[in-house]
Write an enzyme that holds these catalytic residues in place. Structure first.
Site, PDB file in Angstrom:
ATOM      1  N   ASP A 110       0.876  -1.181   0.000  1.00 39.13           N
ATOM      2  CA  ASP A 110       0.000   0.000   0.000  1.00 39.13           C
ATOM      3  C   ASP A 110       0.908   1.224   0.000  1.00 39.13           C
ATOM      4  OD1 ASP A 110      -2.386   1.607   0.343  1.00 39.13           O
ATOM      5  OD2 ASP A 110      -1.856   1.833   2.440  1.00 39.13           O
ATOM      6  N   SER A 111       0.277   2.386  -0.197  1.00 41.14           N
ATOM      7  CA  SER A 111       1.050   3.624  -0.154  1.00 41.14           C
ATOM      8  C   SER A 111       1.516   3.960   1.262  1.00 41.14           C
ATOM      9  CB  SER A 111       0.177   4.774  -0.653  1.00 41.14           C
ATOM     10  OG  SER A 111      -0.910   4.947   0.233  1.00 41.14           O
ATOM     11  N   GLU A 169      -3.109   8.716   8.614  1.00 41.21           N
ATOM     12  CA  GLU A 169      -1.652   8.578   8.805  1.00 41.21           C
ATOM     13  C   GLU A 169      -1.199   9.340  10.062  1.00 41.21           C
ATOM     14  OE1 GLU A 169       0.863   7.008   6.702  1.00 41.21           O
ATOM     15  OE2 GLU A 169      -0.682   6.068   5.468  1.00 41.21           O
ATOM     16  N   TYR A 190      -0.752   8.274  -2.495  1.00 42.93           N
ATOM     17  CA  TYR A 190      -0.766   8.024  -3.931  1.00 42.93           C
ATOM     18  C   TYR A 190      -2.007   8.657  -4.589  1.00 42.93           C
ATOM     19  CZ  TYR A 190       2.728   4.186  -3.604  1.00 42.93           C
ATOM     20  OH  TYR A 190       3.849   3.432  -3.417  1.00 42.93           O
ATOM     21  N   GLY A 191      -3.016   8.905  -3.766  1.00 42.28           N
ATOM     22  CA  GLY A 191      -4.349   9.247  -4.282  1.00 42.28           C
ATOM     23  C   GLY A 191      -4.448  10.554  -5.030  1.00 42.28           C
ATOM     24  N   CYS A 206      -4.241  -1.559  -1.835  1.00 39.91           N
ATOM     25  CA  CYS A 206      -4.379  -0.123  -2.053  1.00 39.91           C
ATOM     26  C   CYS A 206      -5.370   0.048  -3.206  1.00 39.91           C
ATOM     27  CB  CYS A 206      -3.014   0.440  -2.449  1.00 39.91           C
ATOM     28  SG  CYS A 206      -3.038   2.172  -2.948  1.00 39.91           S
ATOM     29  N   ASN A 207      -6.460   0.758  -2.952  1.00 40.57           N
ATOM     30  CA  ASN A 207      -7.450   0.951  -4.010  1.00 40.57           C
ATOM     31  C   ASN A 207      -6.901   1.781  -5.159  1.00 40.57           C
ATOM     32  OD1 ASN A 207     -10.540   0.195  -3.210  1.00 40.57           O
ATOM     33  ND2 ASN A 207      -9.262   0.483  -1.425  1.00 40.57           N
ATOM     34  N   THR A 208      -6.090   2.768  -4.830  1.00 45.83           N
ATOM     35  CA  THR A 208      -5.561   3.652  -5.867  1.00 45.83           C
ATOM     36  C   THR A 208      -4.690   2.853  -6.839  1.00 45.83           C
ATOM     37  OG1 THR A 208      -5.586   5.426  -4.237  1.00 45.83           O
ATOM     38  CG2 THR A 208      -4.318   5.816  -6.244  1.00 45.83           C
ATOM     39  N   CYS A 247     -10.912   2.765  -0.122  1.00 43.54           N
ATOM     40  CA  CYS A 247      -9.519   3.123   0.169  1.00 43.54           C
ATOM     41  C   CYS A 247      -9.172   2.339   1.420  1.00 43.54           C
ATOM     42  CB  CYS A 247      -9.396   4.622   0.442  1.00 43.54           C
ATOM     43  SG  CYS A 247      -7.772   5.102   1.084  1.00 43.54           S
ATOM     44  N   THR A 248      -8.022   1.675   1.398  1.00 47.76           N
ATOM     45  CA  THR A 248      -7.719   0.775   2.518  1.00 47.76           C
ATOM     46  C   THR A 248      -7.373   1.521   3.811  1.00 47.76           C
ATOM     47  OG1 THR A 248      -5.492   0.546   1.606  1.00 47.76           O
ATOM     48  CG2 THR A 248      -7.060  -1.220   1.121  1.00 47.76           C
ATOM     49  N   HIS A 249      -7.217   2.827   3.725  1.00 47.13           N
ATOM     50  CA  HIS A 249      -7.055   3.597   4.968  1.00 47.13           C
ATOM     51  C   HIS A 249      -8.385   3.759   5.711  1.00 47.13           C
ATOM     52  CE1 HIS A 249      -3.178   4.786   3.292  1.00 47.13           C
ATOM     53  NE2 HIS A 249      -2.894   5.473   4.379  1.00 47.13           N
TER      54      HIS A 249
HETATM   55  N1  DGL Z   1      -4.729   3.218   0.947  1.00 45.95           N
HETATM   56  C1  DGL Z   1      -4.764   3.729  -0.338  1.00 45.95           C
HETATM   57  C2  DGL Z   1      -5.938   3.389  -1.155  1.00 45.95           C
HETATM   58  O1  DGL Z   1      -6.546   2.398  -0.855  1.00 45.95           O
HETATM   59  C3  DGL Z   1      -3.963   4.863  -0.742  1.00 45.95           C
HETATM   60  C4  DGL Z   1      -4.342   6.181  -0.296  1.00 45.95           C
HETATM   61  C5  DGL Z   1      -3.355   7.203  -0.782  1.00 45.95           C
HETATM   62  O2  DGL Z   1      -2.172   6.947  -0.720  1.00 45.95           O
HETATM   63  O3  DGL Z   1      -3.793   8.255  -1.224  1.00 45.95           O
HETATM   64  O4  DGL Z   1      -6.280   4.039  -2.096  1.00 45.95           O
END
Ligand code: DGL
Length: 257
Positions: free
Chosen positions: A6-7, A148, A38-39, A69-71, A180-182
């Site tokens: 993931d990011s 974060e 990453y988003g 990571c969804n992105t 988004c996994t966050h």
């Molecule tokens: N956890 C990430 C996702 O699922 C990345 C979020 C990010 O880095 O912007 O998209």
């Protein structure tokens, strides 16, 4: 050995689901904390980062890579598969979209990073399996830095959630994909705001379920499992959040890509 990346720390929600389902499995997790988020990056950049992340976990023995990571799942899956044709990749988007189709009658809400929402991938995949469904998407770019920072139940986070989620609540969506996994770290707050009736879908659980069905041998219990958590930038804060989230002490290794 299962590889995940993931990011940042968000993909640990997938590790948590993995540990719940297969506590003794071998895995290596990479969080690219040095370059998160990453988003808000372009597709080319996300592809390049994702390939470097995947290379790291593959070098550490991964035979299957869960893109936690969804992105990266939305923007980089085809490039990843092209770069490493011998390794299977599973992204989080398809399992979450299929789950939404299975449990929703009329309308699905999707929240994610700006890149994920702009890619319209959820819209496409949901409509592939459930063409009758109404899909409403909302980008929530401030959620990732709040997570974060560990501000999971902060007044500020509640205000921002209100701003992002009000249109979805007003539209009476029946289910909401945490795209988004966050975001599963904010699930209690999101669920409270949306109300008990809204079914909140956590992509972490569904991706682990799919991976276990497809590659059961990789989830087998080992006597002394190798379980590595690595970040490209380590800090006491990220270790603290990781430990709290996984319910075990975590001192992340420093990864050089
Ligand atoms: N956890 C990430 C996702 O699922 C990345 C979020 C990010 O880095 O912007 O998209």
């Amino acid at each position: 050995m299962i590889g995940l990346f993931d990011s940042g720390i968000g993909g640990l929600t997938v590790v948590r689901a993995l540990l719940k389902a297969a506590p003794q499995a071998d895995f290596v997790y990479l969080g690219d904390t040095a370059r998160t988020p990453y988003g808000n990056k372009t597709q080319e950049t996300v592809e390049r980062y994702a390939i470097e992340d995947a290379q790291y976990v593959i070098k550490h023995g991964a035979q299957l890579v869960i893109v936690a990571c969804n992105t990266a799942s939305a923007l980089a899956l085809p490039k990843l598969q092209e770069a490493f044709p011998q390794i299977p990749f599973i992204g989080v988007v398809k399992p979450a979209a299929k789950e939404a189709v299975a449990i929703t009658k009329r309308s699905v809400g999707v929240i994610g990073t700006r890149a994920t929402v702009n890619s319209e991938i959820y819209d496409k995949v949901i409509h592939k399996y459930g063409p009758h469904l109404k899909v409403m998407q909302q980008a929530c770019p401030l959620f990732v830095p709040l997570v974060e920072e560990g501000m999971l139940n902060d007044q500020l986070t509640k205000l921002i959630a209100r701003r992002y989620l009000t249109p979805l609540r007003q539209a009476n969506v029946e289910s909401l994909i945490l795209g988004c996994t966050h975001y599963p770290l904010l699930k209690p707050l999101i669920q409270r705001f949306m109300g008990k009736k809204v079914k909140v879908i956590d992509s972490a659980n569904v991706v682990v379920k799919q991976a276990m069905e497809e590659y059961p041998q990789l989830f087998a219990a080992k006597d002394s499992p190798k379980q590595t958590i690595a970040f490209t930038d380590t800090s006491p804060l990220s270790d603290r959040i990781a430990s709290k989230w996984l319910g075990r002490p975590v001192t992340a290794e420093r990864a050089e890509l």
